[in-house]
Each structure stands twice: as structure tokens, then as C-alpha cells.
Design a protein around this motif. Structure first.
Motif, PDB file in Angstrom:
ATOM      1  N   HIS A 104       4.190  12.659  -2.578  1.00 42.90           N
ATOM      2  CA  HIS A 104       4.475  13.830  -1.754  1.00 42.90           C
ATOM      3  C   HIS A 104       5.892  14.319  -2.021  1.00 42.90           C
ATOM      4  O   HIS A 104       6.739  13.555  -2.501  1.00 42.90           O
ATOM      5  CB  HIS A 104       4.301  13.492  -0.268  1.00 42.90           C
ATOM      6  N   ARG A 160      10.848  13.945   1.846  1.00 44.25           N
ATOM      7  CA  ARG A 160      11.187  14.312   3.219  1.00 44.25           C
ATOM      8  C   ARG A 160      12.674  14.025   3.420  1.00 44.25           C
ATOM      9  O   ARG A 160      13.314  13.396   2.584  1.00 44.25           O
ATOM     10  CB  ARG A 160      10.322  13.521   4.186  1.00 44.25           C
ATOM     11  N   THR A 185      11.469  -1.282   3.204  1.00 46.44           N
ATOM     12  CA  THR A 185      10.601  -0.272   2.604  1.00 46.44           C
ATOM     13  C   THR A 185      10.948  -0.087   1.135  1.00 46.44           C
ATOM     14  O   THR A 185      12.121   0.074   0.786  1.00 46.44           O
ATOM     15  CB  THR A 185      10.753   1.075   3.339  1.00 46.44           C
ATOM     16  N   SER A 229       0.855  -1.179   0.000  1.00 45.13           N
ATOM     17  CA  SER A 229       0.000   0.000   0.000  1.00 45.13           C
ATOM     18  C   SER A 229       0.896   1.236   0.000  1.00 45.13           C
ATOM     19  O   SER A 229       1.395   1.657   1.048  1.00 45.13           O
ATOM     20  CB  SER A 229      -0.903  -0.020   1.236  1.00 45.13           C
ATOM     21  N   LEU A 230       1.112   1.777  -1.199  1.00 48.69           N
ATOM     22  CA  LEU A 230       1.949   2.975  -1.326  1.00 48.69           C
ATOM     23  C   LEU A 230       1.227   4.173  -0.732  1.00 48.69           C
ATOM     24  O   LEU A 230       0.017   4.335  -0.902  1.00 48.69           O
ATOM     25  CB  LEU A 230       2.251   3.264  -2.804  1.00 48.69           C
ATOM     26  N   ASN A 231       1.990   5.036  -0.057  1.00 50.48           N
ATOM     27  CA  ASN A 231       1.401   6.280   0.409  1.00 50.48           C
ATOM     28  C   ASN A 231       1.198   7.210  -0.785  1.00 50.48           C
ATOM     29  O   ASN A 231       1.664   6.931  -1.889  1.00 50.48           O
ATOM     30  CB  ASN A 231       2.228   6.917   1.529  1.00 50.48           C
ATOM     31  N   ALA A 232       0.506   8.300  -0.567  1.00 46.69           N
ATOM     32  CA  ALA A 232       0.222   9.256  -1.643  1.00 46.69           C
ATOM     33  C   ALA A 232       1.513   9.949  -2.076  1.00 46.69           C
ATOM     34  O   ALA A 232       2.433  10.127  -1.269  1.00 46.69           O
ATOM     35  CB  ALA A 232      -0.779  10.292  -1.160  1.00 46.69           C
ATOM     36  N   CYS A 289       7.976  11.566  -4.028  1.00 47.84           N
ATOM     37  CA  CYS A 289       8.291  10.252  -3.476  1.00 47.84           C
ATOM     38  C   CYS A 289       7.004   9.537  -3.093  1.00 47.84           C
ATOM     39  O   CYS A 289       5.970  10.171  -2.869  1.00 47.84           O
ATOM     40  CB  CYS A 289       9.153  10.384  -2.225  1.00 47.84           C
ATOM     41  N   ARG A 290       7.113   8.246  -3.025  1.00 47.40           N
ATOM     42  CA  ARG A 290       6.072   7.378  -2.485  1.00 47.40           C
ATOM     43  C   ARG A 290       6.803   6.215  -1.824  1.00 47.40           C
ATOM     44  O   ARG A 290       7.887   5.842  -2.263  1.00 47.40           O
ATOM     45  CB  ARG A 290       5.157   6.822  -3.577  1.00 47.40           C
ATOM     46  N   SER A 291       6.202   5.636  -0.821  1.00 45.46           N
ATOM     47  CA  SER A 291       6.839   4.494  -0.178  1.00 45.46           C
ATOM     48  C   SER A 291       5.796   3.546   0.364  1.00 45.46           C
ATOM     49  O   SER A 291       4.625   3.910   0.529  1.00 45.46           O
ATOM     50  CB  SER A 291       7.777   4.957   0.943  1.00 45.46           C
ATOM     51  N   ALA A 292       6.255   2.326   0.640  1.00 40.56           N
ATOM     52  CA  ALA A 292       5.386   1.308   1.213  1.00 40.56           C
ATOM     53  C   ALA A 292       6.234   0.340   2.017  1.00 40.56           C
ATOM     54  O   ALA A 292       7.287  -0.106   1.554  1.00 40.56           O
ATOM     55  CB  ALA A 292       4.637   0.550   0.115  1.00 40.56           C
TER      56      ALA A 292
END
Length: 152
Positions: free
Chosen positions: A13, A16, A81, A8-11, A72-75
């Protein structure tokens, strides 16, 4: 290895500090792989890196993470990760606008950024014809190309 259905990748952004740190660990690998990919595809399908035609290798990879890692996006996964990044290629500016590469890296758990690994660059072989062969080739994306999961 995880698939799109398993994570589930985050939105998307802006990067950071932790993402900038992770990408910095593999910056040399990213630049080397861009050049290697371009040389490979130029021998087999020059349209893949066509937006970089006329640019030298050093020009193509003359980007700075602080200003050119734009999204970026991460999961999380059981083995660390997955981090996706959209990196602007400042030398690529054409009728389609600015050029970007989509990069995937991996940060294993429990060790900070010291063991971050480069995974891949997205090269889009898309829009298959009736025989299933790709009709488009694109390693350099546009600003509007979504930063989505890829497993190349």
C-alpha cells in the motif's frame, strides 16, 4: 528473528504517515547503506548495482521520502514491527524504467519511532545455475518487482 513463515505481511500500500515517520528516523542510515552496499558490490560483483553505473553516490541517494517512498508492507512480531519499503531512486531511469530499492526496517514496541532501526537492503542474487551459483545480481529493482519479505 522472524522468518517469512512466521509473519503475515499486510498487502502492499502507499505509505501512511506512521511509515513515513519511521523511515525518516533511519533515512541517513538507508542512504549510507545504499552507498556502502554499492561500494562493496562494485569490488566483488559490479553487476549488482549496474543500473547505477555512471551515477555519483550523491546522485544515487538523492531521493525524498515524501515523493519516493512508494509502497510499504508491515507485519507485527513479538519484538516489534517489520516494515518493508519500496523507494524510488530518481536518478535511475534506463531501458528497464525507473529504479527502486527495497528496504527493511524494524520498529520495536512501545516507544513510538524514536527507536526505529535500519535492517537491510534487498540485494537479489538469484536464478542459480546447475552448481547453485547465482546467475543474476540486482540491487536496483524495477517498478514491477513485488515488495516481498526478505531477511538479509
Amino acid at each position: 528473528m522472524a522468518s517469512e513463515e512466521q509473519i503475515s505481511l499486510n498487502a502492499p500500500h502507499p505509505p501512511r504517515a506512521n511509515a513515513l515517520d519511521a523511515f525518516a528516523v533511519v533515512l541517513h542510515d538507508i542512504k549510507s547503506e545504499i552507498i556502502k552496499s554499492r561500494h562493496h558490490w562494485d569490488r566483488h560483483e559490479p553487476r549488482m548495482w549496474a543500473r547505477a553505473a555512471g551515477l555519483g553516490d550523491a546522485e544515487l541517494v538523492a531521493f525524498d521520502l515524501a515523493s519516493d517512498l512508494v509502497l510499504c508492507r508491515s507485519a507485527p512480531t513479538s519484538y516489534g514491527t517489520i516494515i518493508l519499503g519500496k523507494i524510488r531512486l530518481p536518478a535511475v531511469q534506463d531501458a528497464e524504467g525507473a529504479g527502486f530499492v527495497h528496504v527493511r526496517i524494524h520498529d520495536p514496541p512501545n516507544r513510538g519511532t524514536e527507536d526505529v532501526r535500519f535492517h537491510s537492503i534487498w540485494t537479489d542474487e538469484g536464478h542459480p545455475d546447475a552448481d547453485g551459483r547465482p546467475t543474476t545480481w540486482r540491487a536496483i529493482q524495477t517498478e514491477d518487482t513485488p515488495l516481498e519479505f526478505f531477511n538479509e
